[in-house]
Design an enzyme around this catalytic site. Sequence first.
Site, PDB file in Angstrom:
ATOM      1  CD  GLU A   1      11.062  11.894  11.068  1.00  0.00           C
ATOM      2  OE1 GLU A   1      10.269  11.451  10.911  1.00  0.00           O
ATOM      3  OE2 GLU A   1      11.730  10.840  10.890  1.00  0.00           O
TER       4      GLU A   1
ATOM      5  CD  GLU B   1      13.823  -0.413   7.321  1.00  0.00           C
ATOM      6  OE1 GLU B   1      14.352   0.763   8.356  1.00  0.00           O
ATOM      7  OE2 GLU B   1      14.553  -1.126   7.350  1.00  0.00           O
TER       8      GLU B   1
ATOM      9  CE  LYS C   1      -1.662   2.743   3.524  1.00  0.00           C
ATOM     10  NZ  LYS C   1      -1.965   3.748   2.700  1.00  0.00           N
TER      11      LYS C   1
ATOM     12  CB  CYS D   1      13.660   7.878   7.353  1.00  0.00           C
ATOM     13  SG  CYS D   1      14.835   6.657   5.617  1.00  0.00           S
TER      14      CYS D   1
HETATM   15  P1  NAD Z   1       2.903   8.041   8.167  1.00  0.00           P
HETATM   16  O1  NAD Z   1       3.922   6.600   9.192  1.00  0.00           O
HETATM   17  O2  NAD Z   1       2.306   8.876   8.244  1.00  0.00           O
HETATM   18  O3  NAD Z   1       2.607   7.016   6.727  1.00  0.00           O
HETATM   19  C1  NAD Z   1       3.406   6.320   6.179  1.00  0.00           C
HETATM   20  C2  NAD Z   1       2.122   4.885   5.548  1.00  0.00           C
HETATM   21  O4  NAD Z   1       1.354   4.357   6.688  1.00  0.00           O
HETATM   22  C3  NAD Z   1       1.349   5.351   4.733  1.00  0.00           C
HETATM   23  O5  NAD Z   1       0.758   4.292   3.562  1.00  0.00           O
HETATM   24  C4  NAD Z   1      -0.141   6.032   5.509  1.00  0.00           C
HETATM   25  O6  NAD Z   1      -1.412   5.642   4.692  1.00  0.00           O
HETATM   26  C5  NAD Z   1      -0.469   4.660   6.475  1.00  0.00           C
HETATM   27  N1  NAD Z   1      -0.770   4.753   7.760  1.00  0.00           N
HETATM   28  C6  NAD Z   1      -1.007   5.849   8.675  1.00  0.00           C
HETATM   29  N2  NAD Z   1      -1.098   5.588   9.272  1.00  0.00           N
HETATM   30  C7  NAD Z   1      -1.634   4.566   9.535  1.00  0.00           C
HETATM   31  C8  NAD Z   1      -2.720   3.499  10.085  1.00  0.00           C
HETATM   32  N3  NAD Z   1      -2.897   4.351  11.631  1.00  0.00           N
HETATM   33  N4  NAD Z   1      -2.493   2.224  10.456  1.00  0.00           N
HETATM   34  C9  NAD Z   1      -2.087   1.562   9.161  1.00  0.00           C
HETATM   35  N5  NAD Z   1      -1.181   2.327   8.075  1.00  0.00           N
HETATM   36  C10 NAD Z   1      -1.209   3.718   8.082  1.00  0.00           C
HETATM   37  O7  NAD Z   1       4.344   8.405   7.269  1.00  0.00           O
HETATM   38  P2  NAD Z   1       4.790   9.224   6.441  1.00  0.00           P
HETATM   39  O8  NAD Z   1       4.155  10.823   6.557  1.00  0.00           O
HETATM   40  O9  NAD Z   1       3.477   9.299   5.068  1.00  0.00           O
HETATM   41  O10 NAD Z   1       5.764   9.276   6.391  1.00  0.00           O
HETATM   42  C11 NAD Z   1       6.909  10.543   6.992  1.00  0.00           C
HETATM   43  C12 NAD Z   1       7.829   9.137   8.096  1.00  0.00           C
HETATM   44  O11 NAD Z   1       8.532   8.260   7.726  1.00  0.00           O
HETATM   45  C13 NAD Z   1       8.901  10.306   8.672  1.00  0.00           C
HETATM   46  O12 NAD Z   1       8.379   9.426  10.329  1.00  0.00           O
HETATM   47  C14 NAD Z   1      10.222   9.061   8.449  1.00  0.00           C
HETATM   48  O13 NAD Z   1      11.338   9.105   9.154  1.00  0.00           O
HETATM   49  C15 NAD Z   1       9.498   7.726   7.917  1.00  0.00           C
HETATM   50  N6  NAD Z   1      10.093   6.484   7.452  1.00  0.00           N
HETATM   51  C16 NAD Z   1      11.360   5.911   7.402  1.00  0.00           C
HETATM   52  C17 NAD Z   1      12.268   5.398   6.883  1.00  0.00           C
HETATM   53  C18 NAD Z   1      12.627   4.280   6.939  1.00  0.00           C
HETATM   54  O14 NAD Z   1      13.833   3.810   6.899  1.00  0.00           O
HETATM   55  N7  NAD Z   1      13.191   4.883   8.241  1.00  0.00           N
HETATM   56  C19 NAD Z   1      12.055   5.764   5.387  1.00  0.00           C
HETATM   57  C20 NAD Z   1      10.674   6.817   5.089  1.00  0.00           C
HETATM   58  C21 NAD Z   1      10.198   8.017   5.867  1.00  0.00           C
END
Ligand code: NAD
Length: 805
Positions: free
Chosen positions: A403, A271, A196, A305
Amino acid sequence: MNKDKLTSLIETLDYGPAPEQENRTREWLKAHGSRFSHYINGAWQPPKQGGYFKTINPARSDEVLAEVALGSKEDVEAAIEAAKGSFPAWSALAGHERARYLYAIARAVAKHARVFAVLESLDNGKPIRETRDIDVPVVIRHFYYHAGWAQTMESEFPGYRPGGVIAQIIPWNFPFLMLAWKIAPAIAAGNTVVIKPSKSTPLSALLLADILMNEVKLPPGVVNVLTGDSRTGTMLYEHPVPWKVTFTGSTEVGRIIRKGTAGSGKHLTMELGGKSPFIVFDNADFDSAIEGVVNGIWFNEGQVCCAGSRLLVQECIHDDFIKRLKRRMSKLRVGNPLDKAMDMGAINNAEQLKKICELMEVGKKEGAVMWQPENVVCPKGGYFLPPTLFTNVEPSHTIAQEEIFGPVLVTLTFRTPAEAIQLANNTRYGLAASIWSQDIDTAMDVARKVKAGTVWINSTNLFDAAAGFGGYKESGYGREGGREGMYDVLIEEDHGRHSVVSERGKISAERGDWNSGIVRGVTTNGNIDRTFRFLIGGKLARPDQAGSFSVTSPEGQLLAIVGEANRKDARNAVEAARGALPSWFESAAHLRAQILYFWAENLATEKGRFADGIAAQTGCTLDAARIEVERSISRLFDFAAYADKFGGTVQPVLGRRLVVGLREPVGVIGMRACDESPLLGFIAIVAPALAMANTVVVVAGKHAMTAMDLVQVIQHSDVPPGVLNVLTAQNPDAIAKILAEHEDVDGIWFFGSAEGSKIAEEASTSNMKQTWVSDGQEIDWSSIKSEKLLLKSTQVKNIWVPYGV
Ligand code: NAD
């Protein structure tokens, strides 16, 4: 061009517009009527009831790029069914066949590289320079690299198999790259997937789906792309079929998913977020370090990230460094992401822009000084922000801890390497670090001591499929890429569950001297001798509230009275384990091996007493008890042997760089030992953890007399104070819960009931501990692979070391 304009251009050396061609990408959108269904079972499938949502261009926020299906429960069901249906045939293919598909994917992406790069820039807002030169090439490399693992899997991972369907959820900051990181290893190993994408960046996943269907002709159901929002994500990870959920996103949502999957038996890769230090020493190459900062925090508008979002500069160079940095910032260009001369594009969405601006306001209110280059002008009509620098920041400021996930750099100073390390580790995150020094000794020393999954020396934000990526602490667990990433998409054949009769079963109980001693705690005339104490910080400690409980035989005969641990005892034990960690971590592997051999030797001299104790408590035959003792001694020898052999790897990667992959300890591990094998179940978990330089708090329950007997052996085996702490409790699950909640515990291992496993997993979210639970199943501690126990006891830190660059 007229002569005046030409002269002026030569004089100012200004950039002219350099727009990338969009037509082929636009044509692709148009060919689909700018409306996309889910990609399920090899075909486009319209949403069963969720309808469609819009995805927009963040650089021109009034432009709708496409409408995309919103995944409902029925859609999730259909996608999982498709993945489940395709698993038997896909996993049964020869590795070579799967390798050919992955190779074909890499080739097809390369063929359409420019369409992907433009689409990603349009949907995400990042500059074409980055999508063209980084995102798409790294995606291609990932599929090629994992084609290699598919090809060699049978010989490289004997005894491992794919688990089935994997549910995958990804964020918006690297939509295509994250997709490749998730899909490539999973399908190379023989799993099938439902992925997704984020609601705000679904398009590159859909372009790939189109290519998988029409060009690669990947068997239907192997990859399914389900678009939607957080509700779709929830339905996906909650579905009972996937054996594993891999999530990339915020720590906040990671916590929700950890809680939501507790007790389900699902494996997790997390991650999560970061607040990575970028450390500049006075002997760094300044010019390179300044370019490093630009790459570290303004790459992808800081929505990375592992962004180097905390600049730690040695105090003596601070003013000069900041002056030069500001000069460089003034040259950055913010604008149309499709212009090839832009350094920065747009923030991905309105919500994120708002969050960044709010945090900048907090920074100002808390007394930090904000600076933005005056001459950097952001275009109107999109979500743009200029590069931003905060000075006068205190380590406790919100902007130094949270962050921000935007183009905002905060600066702190340090005087000594020790202070730099302390500041670098002063965060709940542990994703990455970048260290700048021309002195290899300083750089490697800091690299070793910083708690982060990836450390770049004199470089930053480098990625390669051959180097695993993943976090420490609240940045998550599990790795993507490298050999270590493959273990995360595979299951051990027998899973270490009971019932496998191993070769070790042939260990003889006949050998040696089995002289019985008295059962400890009970005098020869049957009276209770004394109450055992705990082992905390190398000392025998009385239970906090003088509590105790009885250990009995199955017939109810009193065998011993042992201490009843409470919250205070657990806390004291954790404090001791935490205190002992730095020097144990620094200790020579040879020393740890010697201690485990010594422990085995001491155990061997008292083996009769241990066998009697096991038989008395569990009711097993003396022969069976003796076999357990022999196996325990053998296990101690195993891990003594591995202590100085399970070190890591050196992997050359693209460019002139070596990646040193170190297997580092998890940290303080809290353990609830199993009840079935009082000695072997204890040693099989404690010994690998100690061998790999973790410190341990272990709690034993029903057959705790053996654990207490062991305390006496341990005390004579040179185990340094605090390295191993032993508690006993009638209800060890309650103590395990306290350990799972404790912020100073880094990992929780629970071997007991399904209910207790669930509670431990739920409680682990406080600081996103690594977890290993038995879900109420017995583990055959004699057949479980040593490798598995060592993998559980370690996490990989990848240190990127440049040479001759
Ligand atoms: P997010 O956590 O808001 O969303 C990530 C994904 O999870 C999206 O597809 C979203 O639709 C889904 N999601 C959101 N809430 C959910 C829930 N309650 N249940 C299931 N799925 C849900 O993150 P974002 O804003 O899309 O991305 C930014 C974050 O991602 C930052 O914190 C960044 O550091 C992190 N990130 C980490 C890595 C890594 O490799 N460690 C890489 C890229 C991004």
